[in-house]
Design a protein around this motif. Structure first.
Motif, PDB file in Angstrom:
ATOM      1  N   LEU A  40       2.684  43.414  30.485  1.00 52.40           N
ATOM      2  CA  LEU A  40       2.416  42.884  29.069  1.00 52.40           C
ATOM      3  C   LEU A  40       3.923  42.939  28.214  1.00 52.40           C
ATOM      4  CD1 LEU A  40       0.945  41.132  27.294  1.00 52.40           C
ATOM      5  CD2 LEU A  40       0.014  43.186  26.416  1.00 52.40           C
ATOM      6  N   TYR A 200      -9.753  43.351  30.002  1.00 51.54           N
ATOM      7  CA  TYR A 200      -8.686  44.269  29.529  1.00 51.54           C
ATOM      8  C   TYR A 200      -9.280  45.691  29.398  1.00 51.54           C
ATOM      9  CZ  TYR A 200      -7.047  39.873  27.427  1.00 51.54           C
ATOM     10  OH  TYR A 200      -6.606  38.715  27.216  1.00 51.54           O
ATOM     11  N   SER A 271      -5.582  44.525  22.783  1.00 48.42           N
ATOM     12  CA  SER A 271      -4.433  43.860  23.790  1.00 48.42           C
ATOM     13  C   SER A 271      -4.459  42.333  23.770  1.00 48.42           C
ATOM     14  CB  SER A 271      -4.677  44.550  25.057  1.00 48.42           C
ATOM     15  OG  SER A 271      -5.847  43.775  25.657  1.00 48.42           O
ATOM     16  N   ARG A 272      -5.366  41.706  23.430  1.00 44.80           N
ATOM     17  CA  ARG A 272      -5.543  40.249  23.258  1.00 44.80           C
ATOM     18  C   ARG A 272      -4.622  39.737  22.138  1.00 44.80           C
ATOM     19  NH1 ARG A 272      -9.006  35.672  24.386  1.00 44.80           N
ATOM     20  NH2 ARG A 272      -9.028  34.194  22.490  1.00 44.80           N
ATOM     21  N   LEU A 275      -0.883  40.471  22.376  1.00 45.54           N
ATOM     22  CA  LEU A 275      -0.099  39.598  22.958  1.00 45.54           C
ATOM     23  C   LEU A 275       0.530  38.528  22.004  1.00 45.54           C
ATOM     24  CD1 LEU A 275       0.920  38.489  25.886  1.00 45.54           C
ATOM     25  CD2 LEU A 275      -1.408  37.214  26.202  1.00 45.54           C
ATOM     26  N   ASN A 279       4.465  37.579  21.421  1.00 43.91           N
ATOM     27  CA  ASN A 279       5.122  36.244  21.709  1.00 43.91           C
ATOM     28  C   ASN A 279       5.849  35.789  20.433  1.00 43.91           C
ATOM     29  OD1 ASN A 279       4.665  35.972  24.238  1.00 43.91           O
ATOM     30  ND2 ASN A 279       2.634  35.082  23.922  1.00 43.91           N
ATOM     31  N   THR A 291       3.587  31.472  22.617  1.00 43.08           N
ATOM     32  CA  THR A 291       2.838  30.871  23.560  1.00 43.08           C
ATOM     33  C   THR A 291       1.723  29.980  22.654  1.00 43.08           C
ATOM     34  OG1 THR A 291       2.831  32.366  25.180  1.00 43.08           O
ATOM     35  CG2 THR A 291       0.922  31.224  25.058  1.00 43.08           C
ATOM     36  N   ARG A 443      -1.442  40.417  33.439  1.00 46.10           N
ATOM     37  CA  ARG A 443      -2.241  40.872  32.352  1.00 46.10           C
ATOM     38  C   ARG A 443      -2.776  39.829  31.157  1.00 46.10           C
ATOM     39  NH1 ARG A 443      -0.135  46.092  30.733  1.00 46.10           N
ATOM     40  NH2 ARG A 443      -0.275  46.280  32.850  1.00 46.10           N
ATOM     41  N   ASP A 444      -1.746  38.953  30.946  1.00 43.76           N
ATOM     42  CA  ASP A 444      -1.977  38.071  29.836  1.00 43.76           C
ATOM     43  C   ASP A 444      -2.817  36.638  30.287  1.00 43.76           C
ATOM     44  OD1 ASP A 444      -0.140  37.319  31.520  1.00 43.76           O
ATOM     45  OD2 ASP A 444       0.774  35.786  30.148  1.00 43.76           O
TER      46      ASP A 444
END
Length: 475
Positions: A40, A200, A271-272, A275, A279, A291, A443-444
């Motif tokens: 990530l 996750y 972690s979601r 992300l 970005n 994204t 992972r994303d």
């Protein structure tokens, strides 16, 4: 005064990181082993020590919550299919409460097959919807709304237990199928979302979710047997049975609301969010483009990594649902006496309880043994070998038989053995691909991969349920 030293955060602190690198995504190393390229963030020597720290799962609360979520994900389906005596009573032409003299019809004889169709077709549609909503709707909204819909339908089902529907058998049948369709769609939205967020977490959490699904079937089978033993009246037994489901679903709602308050779960669930933050920062620094989180995740890179695992899940559950419960619940004892074993407890024990216990054992085994691996050719070979379970169960003492008059396995131990093998292989071979899938993609894409694997599972159930109707009519 000496040189100032950089402050190091205490390992006992409650610090919650907002970004993750490969080193700290899991407190065990299985994610790295399965997909070393799934990063990530790039590795930097300047990453603070606190980011590498993973809180402990105190008292295994997160594991227990995901286990309970697994139970609730298949609890509605299991409670519907296990209450066979209740559905036979409601769908028969008997007008005397508690009467054992029931005039069977096609509706009651093939109810399990109709139930499978009503359950799996909307589940496939909701799986597609769930994938489209991964980046549009938060998991909390999807999960909580699904649980409340399930609870509402089960409350209505509980109320109808004491309502006399003997003059409205067809209407009750249609209403039941509609309820099953609504509950199945909501359950699948809930299950897919839970698989998505479990991606996750370390594998142990995904395994807890899947093991909980099997425990849901075991609990429903035990509840059915206890209610049958404790009450002579069919409706009293069913009332206690469905009330148990109501209370458990309400408990699951409460436990899920507790999940974000635990440091261990926050560590991984962030972690979601992180992300999206990464970005955005990359865009500001000119290192990349942001994204668009409102668009569905790309499907092609997920399928490129998971198509073998997905087809394995599909076939495992296709074979299982084609014979369970439509065929296995129709297998009767070869003994001709009218004892409680043959008339009341044979099917609940040999079909539902043994299958679900074996299924749970198979799923739980994956917590300690994960062989074959995600890229092994042995996995799909073992999955294909399960096809033999279909003719084995068909040639037990299934009744009524209209075409295949020969019964090869004329002892009660055969369906016991076959149901145990069916459940054990379903649990083990069905769980391995499910926990591998989200770990072999970047992972994303882990959450989306969990939803895709759930789709393969539901598709297998849909095809298997259609095939089960052909099997029942072929016998």
């Amino acid at each position: 005064m000496g040189d100032a030293k950089p402050l190091q955060p205490s390992l006992n602190s409650s610090y919650v990181p907002t970004a993750f690198s490969d080193d700290q995504v899991s407190d065990d190393e299985e994610i790295e082993d399965l997909n070393p390229s799934a990063s990530l963030l790039p590795r930097h020597s300047s990453v603070p020590l606190a980011v590498h720290y993973t809180p402990e799962d105190s008292y295994c609360l997160v594991y227990i919550i995901f286990f309970l979520m697994g139970i609730s994900s298949l609890l509605p389906w299991n409670f519907f299919i296990t209450a066979k005596h209740y559905w036979l009573y409601k769908l028969s032409n008997s007008t005397v409460n508690g009467s054992d003299e029931k005039q069977h019809s096609d509706v009651s004889d093939y109810f399990e097959s109709y139930l499978s169709i009503a359950s799996t077709v909307p589940s496939v549609l909701s799986s597609i919807l769930n994938y489209l909503l991964v980046n549009r709707l938060s998991p909390n909204v999807r999960i909580l709304s699904s649980l409340f819909v399930i609870l509402l339908v089960f409350v209505v089902t509980t109320i109808l237990v004491k309502v006399d529907t003997s003059n409205y058998t067809v209407g009750f049948f249609i209403g039941t199928l509609v309820s099953v369709a609504v509950v199945s769609g909501a359950s699948n939205l809930f299950t897919g979302s839970m698989f998505g967020i479990s991606a996750y977490f370390p594998m142990r959490v995904s395994q807890a979710l899947i093991s909980g699904q099997a425990m849901g079937g075991t609990l429903s089978a035990i509840a059915s047997i206890v209610d049958l033993a404790a009450s002579r009246d069919v409706t009293d037994s069913a009332l206690a049975y469905f009330l148990t489901a109501d209370v458990f679903i309400l408990l699951c709602i409460i436990m899920y609301l507790l999940l974000p308050k635990l440091a261990y779960s926050r560590h991984y669930m962030l972690s979601r969010t992180s992300l999206g933050l990464i970005n955005e920062e990359e865009e500001e620094n000119g290192a990349g483009s942001r994204t668009t989180v409102s668009t569905p995740p790309p499907l092609q890179p997920i399928l490129r990594k998971t198509w073998v695992l997905g087809l394995s899940v599909f076939y495992v559950f296709c074979v299982s649902i084609s014979v369970f419960p439509a065929v296995s619940s129709g297998i009767q004892s070869v003994q001709t006496d009218q004892s409680p074993w043959t008339t009341t407890y044979f099917v609940p024990l040999t079909c539902f309880l043994l299958y679900n216990v074996a299924d749970f054992c198979g799923r739980q085994t994956t917590a300690w043994l994960q062989v074959p691996g995600p890229t092994s050719r042995l996995l799909p070979i073992l999955v294909l070998c399960r096809t033999i379970m279909v003719p084995l169960l068909m040639f037990c003492n299934y009744q009524p038989r209209n075409h295949l008059y020969t019964v090869f396995f004329t002892h009660d131990m055969y369906p016991v053995l076959f149901n145990c093998l069916l459940g054990l292989s379903n649990g083990y071979l069905g769980t391995l691909p499910m926990i591998y899938g989200p770990k072999v993609v970047p992972r994303d894409l882990a959450e989306a991969a969990g939803v895709v694997m759930s789709f393969f599972l539901i598709l297998g159930l849909a095809v298997g349920s259609a095939f089960s109707i052909l099997l029942v009519h072929a016998i």
